[in-house]
Design an enzyme around this catalytic site. Structure first.
Site, PDB file in Angstrom:
ATOM      1  N   ASP A   8       0.647  -1.352  -0.232  1.00  0.00           N
ATOM      2  CA  ASP A   8      -0.160  -0.070  -0.174  1.00  0.00           C
ATOM      3  C   ASP A   8       0.490   0.967  -0.120  1.00  0.00           C
ATOM      4  O   ASP A   8       2.377   1.345  -0.277  1.00  0.00           O
ATOM      5  CB  ASP A   8      -1.047  -0.080   1.040  1.00  0.00           C
ATOM      6  CG  ASP A   8      -0.230   0.244   2.834  1.00  0.00           C
ATOM      7  OD1 ASP A   8       0.793   0.316   2.272  1.00  0.00           O
ATOM      8  OD2 ASP A   8      -0.908   0.428   3.315  1.00  0.00           O
ATOM      9  N   CYS A  65       3.092  -3.032   3.842  1.00  0.00           N
ATOM     10  CA  CYS A  65       2.309  -1.911   4.564  1.00  0.00           C
ATOM     11  C   CYS A  65       3.239  -1.292   5.458  1.00  0.00           C
ATOM     12  O   CYS A  65       4.163  -2.011   6.000  1.00  0.00           O
ATOM     13  CB  CYS A  65       1.032  -2.158   4.933  1.00  0.00           C
ATOM     14  SG  CYS A  65       0.794  -2.913   5.958  1.00  0.00           S
ATOM     15  N   HIS A  98      10.114 -24.072   8.443  1.00  0.00           N
ATOM     16  CA  HIS A  98       9.033 -24.366   9.496  1.00  0.00           C
ATOM     17  C   HIS A  98       7.771 -24.607   9.021  1.00  0.00           C
ATOM     18  O   HIS A  98       6.808 -25.306   9.280  1.00  0.00           O
ATOM     19  CB  HIS A  98       9.558 -24.311  11.055  1.00  0.00           C
ATOM     20  CG  HIS A  98      10.548 -25.211  11.891  1.00  0.00           C
ATOM     21  ND1 HIS A  98      10.395 -24.363  13.480  1.00  0.00           N
ATOM     22  CD2 HIS A  98      11.597 -24.931  11.295  1.00  0.00           C
ATOM     23  CE1 HIS A  98      11.536 -25.029  13.543  1.00  0.00           C
ATOM     24  NE2 HIS A  98      12.276 -25.386  12.914  1.00  0.00           N
TER      25      HIS A  98
END
Ligand code: RB5
Length: 140
Positions: A8, A65, A98
């Site tokens: 954004d 963002c 993981h």
């Protein structure tokens, strides 16, 4: 690696830096915007990147963002997306080893450019460890 990237307005400058960094490192980058500092809504760009990953247009995604929080919330609403919000390299590495994270979320107002680039480098270079971790990610 083929990566989709989105941001954004809060993440725009860092996204531009990361696109350059990844292309210089030989990665193929699908830049899905935004394309300026004009105020936009982060869920729209989370959707674009997640769809690119889910349809295998790209192998993984990066979302940026201001804090990384909105992007990670929006991305993790998609079945099949495992988005990891990382502020340092340890969790970036573990999110691949993981959790087989397929989207990396970054907070541009939290990170300096140098740290962000190290996180991106570690994240794209780390493989999923599989084994017991595969069983666990298949549980959600
Ligand atoms: C935009 O001002 C800001 O709210 C956004 O970039 C992000 O931090 C949301 O989680």
């Amino acid at each position: 690696m083929k990566l989709a990237i989105g941001c954004d307005h809060g993440g725009f400058d860092l996204k531009e830096e990361i696109v350059d960094f990844l292309r210089q490192a030989g990665h193929e980058v699908l830049d899905l915007g935004c394309k300026s500092h004009e105020s936009v809504d982060y869920p729209h760009f989370a959707e674009l990147v997640c769809q690119a990953v889910l349809t295998r247009q790209s192998e993984a995604g990066i979302l940026i963002c201001g804090t990384g929080i909105g992007m990670s919330m929006a991305a993790n609403r998609h079945q099949g997306i495992r988005a990891a919000l990382c502020h340092e390299t340890y969790t970036a590495r573990k999110s691949r080893e993981h959790n087989d994270a397929n989207v990396l979320c970054l907070g541009a107002r939290v990170l300096g450019g140098g740290v962000a680039m190290e996180i991106v480098k570690v994240w794209v270079e780390t493989e999923f460890a599989g084994g017991r971790h595969l069983r666990r990610i298949e549980m959600f």
